[in-house]
Each structure stands twice: as structure tokens, then as C-alpha cells.
Design a protein around this motif. Sequence first.
Motif, PDB file in Angstrom:
ATOM      1  N   LEU A 277      -1.384  10.416  12.398  1.00 30.17           N
ATOM      2  CA  LEU A 277      -0.222   9.515  12.268  1.00 30.17           C
ATOM      3  C   LEU A 277      -0.628   8.263  11.485  1.00 30.17           C
ATOM      4  N   LYS A 278      -1.860   7.804  11.784  1.00 28.38           N
ATOM      5  CA  LYS A 278      -2.329   6.578  11.130  1.00 28.38           C
ATOM      6  C   LYS A 278      -2.563   6.831   9.643  1.00 28.38           C
ATOM      7  N   LYS A 279      -3.291   7.915   9.355  1.00 28.68           N
ATOM      8  CA  LYS A 279      -3.653   8.207   7.954  1.00 28.68           C
ATOM      9  C   LYS A 279      -2.418   8.296   7.059  1.00 28.68           C
ATOM     10  N   TYR A 280      -1.380   8.956   7.563  1.00 22.75           N
ATOM     11  CA  TYR A 280      -0.200   9.178   6.721  1.00 22.75           C
ATOM     12  C   TYR A 280       0.936   8.202   7.038  1.00 22.75           C
ATOM     13  N   ALA A 281       0.640   7.205   7.853  1.00 23.22           N
ATOM     14  CA  ALA A 281       1.640   6.203   8.254  1.00 23.22           C
ATOM     15  C   ALA A 281       2.931   6.880   8.702  1.00 23.22           C
TER      16      ALA A 281
ATOM     17  N   GLU B 143       5.685   8.245  11.626  1.00 24.23           N
ATOM     18  CA  GLU B 143       6.240   8.085  12.974  1.00 24.23           C
ATOM     19  C   GLU B 143       6.049   9.419  13.693  1.00 24.23           C
ATOM     20  N   LYS B 144       5.958   9.371  15.017  1.00 24.32           N
ATOM     21  CA  LYS B 144       5.816  10.610  15.784  1.00 24.32           C
ATOM     22  C   LYS B 144       6.995  11.554  15.493  1.00 24.32           C
ATOM     23  N   SER B 145       8.176  10.980  15.351  1.00 25.64           N
ATOM     24  CA  SER B 145       9.370  11.825  15.115  1.00 25.64           C
ATOM     25  C   SER B 145       9.261  12.560  13.767  1.00 25.64           C
ATOM     26  N   GLU B 146       8.595  11.922  12.801  1.00 23.01           N
ATOM     27  CA  GLU B 146       8.418  12.598  11.502  1.00 23.01           C
ATOM     28  C   GLU B 146       7.453  13.785  11.647  1.00 23.01           C
ATOM     29  N   LEU B 147       6.401  13.553  12.438  1.00 21.97           N
ATOM     30  CA  LEU B 147       5.461  14.657  12.675  1.00 21.97           C
ATOM     31  C   LEU B 147       6.164  15.783  13.447  1.00 21.97           C
ATOM     32  N   ASP B 148       7.001  15.418  14.408  1.00 21.05           N
ATOM     33  CA  ASP B 148       7.763  16.439  15.163  1.00 21.05           C
ATOM     34  C   ASP B 148       8.542  17.334  14.189  1.00 21.05           C
ATOM     35  N   ALA B 149       9.149  16.685  13.190  1.00 22.71           N
ATOM     36  CA  ALA B 149       9.977  17.442  12.238  1.00 22.71           C
ATOM     37  C   ALA B 149       9.104  18.387  11.401  1.00 22.71           C
ATOM     38  N   ILE B 150       7.919  17.903  11.027  1.00 19.24           N
ATOM     39  CA  ILE B 150       7.005  18.755  10.226  1.00 19.24           C
ATOM     40  C   ILE B 150       6.561  19.964  11.056  1.00 19.24           C
ATOM     41  N   ILE B 151       6.242  19.693  12.322  1.00 17.89           N
ATOM     42  CA  ILE B 151       5.814  20.782  13.213  1.00 17.89           C
ATOM     43  C   ILE B 151       6.951  21.809  13.374  1.00 17.89           C
ATOM     44  N   LYS B 152       8.170  21.289  13.478  1.00 12.60           N
ATOM     45  CA  LYS B 152       9.329  22.185  13.629  1.00 12.60           C
ATOM     46  C   LYS B 152       9.436  23.110  12.402  1.00 12.60           C
ATOM     47  N   THR B 153       9.218  22.526  11.219  1.00 12.59           N
ATOM     48  CA  THR B 153       9.279  23.337   9.990  1.00 12.59           C
ATOM     49  C   THR B 153       8.212  24.427  10.031  1.00 12.59           C
TER      50      THR B 153
ATOM     51  N   ALA C 251       4.705  19.850   5.182  1.00 11.85           N
ATOM     52  CA  ALA C 251       4.405  20.888   6.179  1.00 11.85           C
ATOM     53  C   ALA C 251       3.279  21.784   5.665  1.00 11.85           C
ATOM     54  N   ASP C 252       3.336  22.084   4.374  1.00 16.03           N
ATOM     55  CA  ASP C 252       2.319  22.936   3.766  1.00 16.03           C
ATOM     56  C   ASP C 252       0.924  22.304   3.862  1.00 16.03           C
ATOM     57  N   GLN C 253       0.875  20.996   3.565  1.00 20.33           N
ATOM     58  CA  GLN C 253      -0.427  20.299   3.629  1.00 20.33           C
ATOM     59  C   GLN C 253      -0.966  20.263   5.055  1.00 20.33           C
ATOM     60  N   LEU C 254      -0.074  20.000   6.012  1.00 20.97           N
ATOM     61  CA  LEU C 254      -0.528  19.922   7.398  1.00 20.97           C
ATOM     62  C   LEU C 254      -1.071  21.282   7.849  1.00 20.97           C
ATOM     63  N   LEU C 255      -0.361  22.321   7.430  1.00 14.46           N
ATOM     64  CA  LEU C 255      -0.791  23.669   7.800  1.00 14.46           C
ATOM     65  C   LEU C 255      -2.180  23.960   7.238  1.00 14.46           C
ATOM     66  N   THR C 256      -2.389  23.648   5.968  1.00  8.59           N
ATOM     67  CA  THR C 256      -3.697  23.896   5.352  1.00  8.59           C
ATOM     68  C   THR C 256      -4.763  23.066   6.070  1.00  8.59           C
ATOM     69  N   THR C 257      -4.437  21.826   6.398  1.00 13.57           N
ATOM     70  CA  THR C 257      -5.417  20.959   7.059  1.00 13.57           C
ATOM     71  C   THR C 257      -5.794  21.519   8.430  1.00 13.57           C
TER      72      THR C 257
ATOM     73  N   MET D  83       0.845  -1.204   0.000  1.00 21.34           N
ATOM     74  CA  MET D  83       0.000   0.000   0.000  1.00 21.34           C
ATOM     75  C   MET D  83       0.885   1.261   0.000  1.00 21.34           C
ATOM     76  N   THR D  84       0.544   2.216  -0.880  1.00 20.03           N
ATOM     77  CA  THR D  84       1.331   3.449  -0.862  1.00 20.03           C
ATOM     78  C   THR D  84       0.586   4.522  -0.076  1.00 20.03           C
ATOM     79  N   THR D  85       1.323   5.304   0.649  1.00 15.16           N
ATOM     80  CA  THR D  85       0.684   6.404   1.386  1.00 15.16           C
ATOM     81  C   THR D  85       1.278   7.714   0.890  1.00 15.16           C
ATOM     82  N   THR D  86       0.438   8.771   0.888  1.00 19.74           N
ATOM     83  CA  THR D  86       0.947  10.078   0.469  1.00 19.74           C
ATOM     84  C   THR D  86       1.751  10.653   1.625  1.00 19.74           C
ATOM     85  N   ARG D  87       2.873  11.253   1.297  1.00 18.28           N
ATOM     86  CA  ARG D  87       3.643  11.880   2.357  1.00 18.28           C
ATOM     87  C   ARG D  87       2.980  13.198   2.724  1.00 18.28           C
ATOM     88  N   LEU D  88       3.003  13.487   3.996  1.00 18.52           N
ATOM     89  CA  LEU D  88       2.387  14.728   4.453  1.00 18.52           C
ATOM     90  C   LEU D  88       3.459  15.819   4.466  1.00 18.52           C
TER      91      LEU D  88
END
Length: 332
Positions: free
Chosen positions: A29-33, A35-45, A8-14, A1-6
Motif C-alpha cells: 500500500l505504501k509503495k504504490y500509495a 488506499e486499501k479500497s483500491e487494493l480490494d478492487a484489484i484483488i477482485k479483478t 491487476a496484472d502487475q500485482l499478479l506477476t509480483t 512525487m508521482t507513483t506508478t499505478r499498480l
Amino acid sequence: MTTTRLTADQLLTTVRRAKNKTLAVPPLLKKYALEKSELDAIIKTIRSWGYKLRYTSKLIKLLSTPDALIDTEIRYGLKSRLIGQKLHSYQTVKSTNTIAANLAEQGEAEGTIVTSEQQTKGKGRLGRSWESPPQTGIYLSIILRPTFKPEQAPGIAIMTALALAETAVKFTDGRVQIKWPNDLLIEKKKAAGILTELHADNNKINYIIVGVGINVNQTASDFPDSLKKNATSFRRINKRKLNRVELLQAFLCQFEKLYFKYKKTGQLSSLSKIRSYSSLIGKPVELQNGNIKINGIAKDIDPTGALIVQFPDGTMQPIRSGEVTVVKNNNK
Ligand code: BTN
């Protein structure tokens, strides 16, 4: 199964669109498969762009947005169809007009805009420079590719001035005027300037760069002494800071409306509005073209954007370029 990468821009719009500007973290986290650390990095951006977020293992809440001329901020809520749909936003450039011209040479589409938070060699008219201190003003260039003839291009400057005036009145109670051909005055002082650059070959327009500099949040100390007397900013008039993104978005929409009309005919269609904003019509003026100075009375602006001046011998002539100043009558 392929998942779309989230991104920073998309998360902000969402999160901006979410109820109460709040998102639950576990389903994200589930929808975009992720890791918490990946979300941390997006939030940092997102935080590095100036957005304030509350972020826990359970939720993300958007607390505030920055007044920054960055892609995501300009794009969000921009209602234009063409102007600004493609955009390049910079922190520092020499001149947005130069960047836009280079992009246009490489085939960049009509309507593309270039913005910067600062210019180190901002260009003004008649070889002057344009003061462009960081994070205070709007420094913008728009690429146009109209199909009308090069001789129909000069009216674009006054059309842009009208778009600026119609935008400015929504953001200030100060008296807004257009000083032909391309200055915006508020309370008789310059609050914005326009520099249009035409690139044409064989009687055909390749592109026009419309450069607009707006003094938004400058304080008196942001202006050099030489400009203090004749320049102003929205902040100085309104006595408070303005949101530059809102002003920019409103201007882009107003510009687009007028440009779509201009494109059809290659001439100005809102002359009565331009006349009503004009600081020159009906006034004795002095025209300066190089070393030559001539006096007359500014009578009108024609559909090509020329200023119609009546000279002392009664003749009327269209003036297409140059510097025009109102002559003060010292007896009054
Ligand atoms: C003038 O009144 O002399 C025209 C000023 C135009 C300034 C703008 S700022 C954005 C764009 N890039 C430039 O280098 N100049 C224009």
C-alpha cells in the motif's frame, strides 16, 4: 512525487514471483500509495480471472491459478522470443483465423497470436467447420509475415504439424502421428487440425494465418456423433484433464524453433522427423481432389511439404493439396 499505478496484472506477476507466493500488504500500500479500497478492487479483478487468493489486511497469498486462456496466464512463463509475445485473448469469437486476418490487414506484427475459449464459427479445411466448445480446447491463430515466396508457404502446414507432434509427445503416452498435410493423430484419431490461410499479392506474401485447433479436455460427449469415431482429445487418451496453458506455451516455443529455421530457407529442414511421425508413408493411399479419386502409394514428403506418391504406372508425383486416406487392405 508521482507513483506508478499498480495494475491487476502487475500485482499478479509480483505475487507469483514472491517467496511462498506471498506478499505483505502494508508495504505494498505504501509503495504504490494505494488506499486499501483500491487494493480490494484489484484483488477482485484478479479473482474474477479465476485466480484463488488468500487476502487479509496483512498478506496476499496466491493459492491457485486457473486453466484459462487469458493474456496474463499465457504470458507468464512463456519462453518464446517472437511467437505469442503480442497476444489477443478472447472468450468467444466466430473464428480466431478471421480475427487474426483482420488484425494482420491493419498491420499487426509477425508472431502475434489470437486465442479464444470458444468459437461459434470455427473454420476447418475444405470448407468444413471446427467444433470449438468452451473452455475445453485450444483455438489459436498465429500471424506470420515471412519474406519467402508464396509458393514456399504450403510447407508451413506440415511444419506446424511437426511442432504439434513434438509438443504432443511431451503431454501424452498415446501414439502420436502426423496425417499429411495437417492433422495430428493420437492413437489413430484426430486430436488437432491446422488451417493455414495465405494472403499474397504480386508474388509477395502479405501474411499467413496459421490456425490451430487442439482437442485438449473434451470428453466424448463434447463431440457430435459425426466426429465421435474419428476424433479424440488429450483428456480421452490420458484419462485426465490437462493444463491447456502449459500445452499452448510448449507448442508456441516448438513452433517458433521450427519457424525460425523455415524462414531462413523457405523449406522444411526436419524431414526425417516428419517422416518418422507420418501416418501415410509406405501405405497404399487414395487421393481425393474434388470428385477425382486416385490410388497410389505414399512414398515420402519433400522439402516443400508435398506428399510424394507413386502411381500404379510407377511414376512418382508430388501432391500439394487434397484429402488423402490410407486404403485398408481387407484381405489382411
Ligand atoms: C482442420 O483440420 O480442418 C483444420 C481445423 C483448424 C481449426 C482452427 S481452431 C483455430 C483457428 N480458427 C479457425 O476458425 N480455425 C482454426
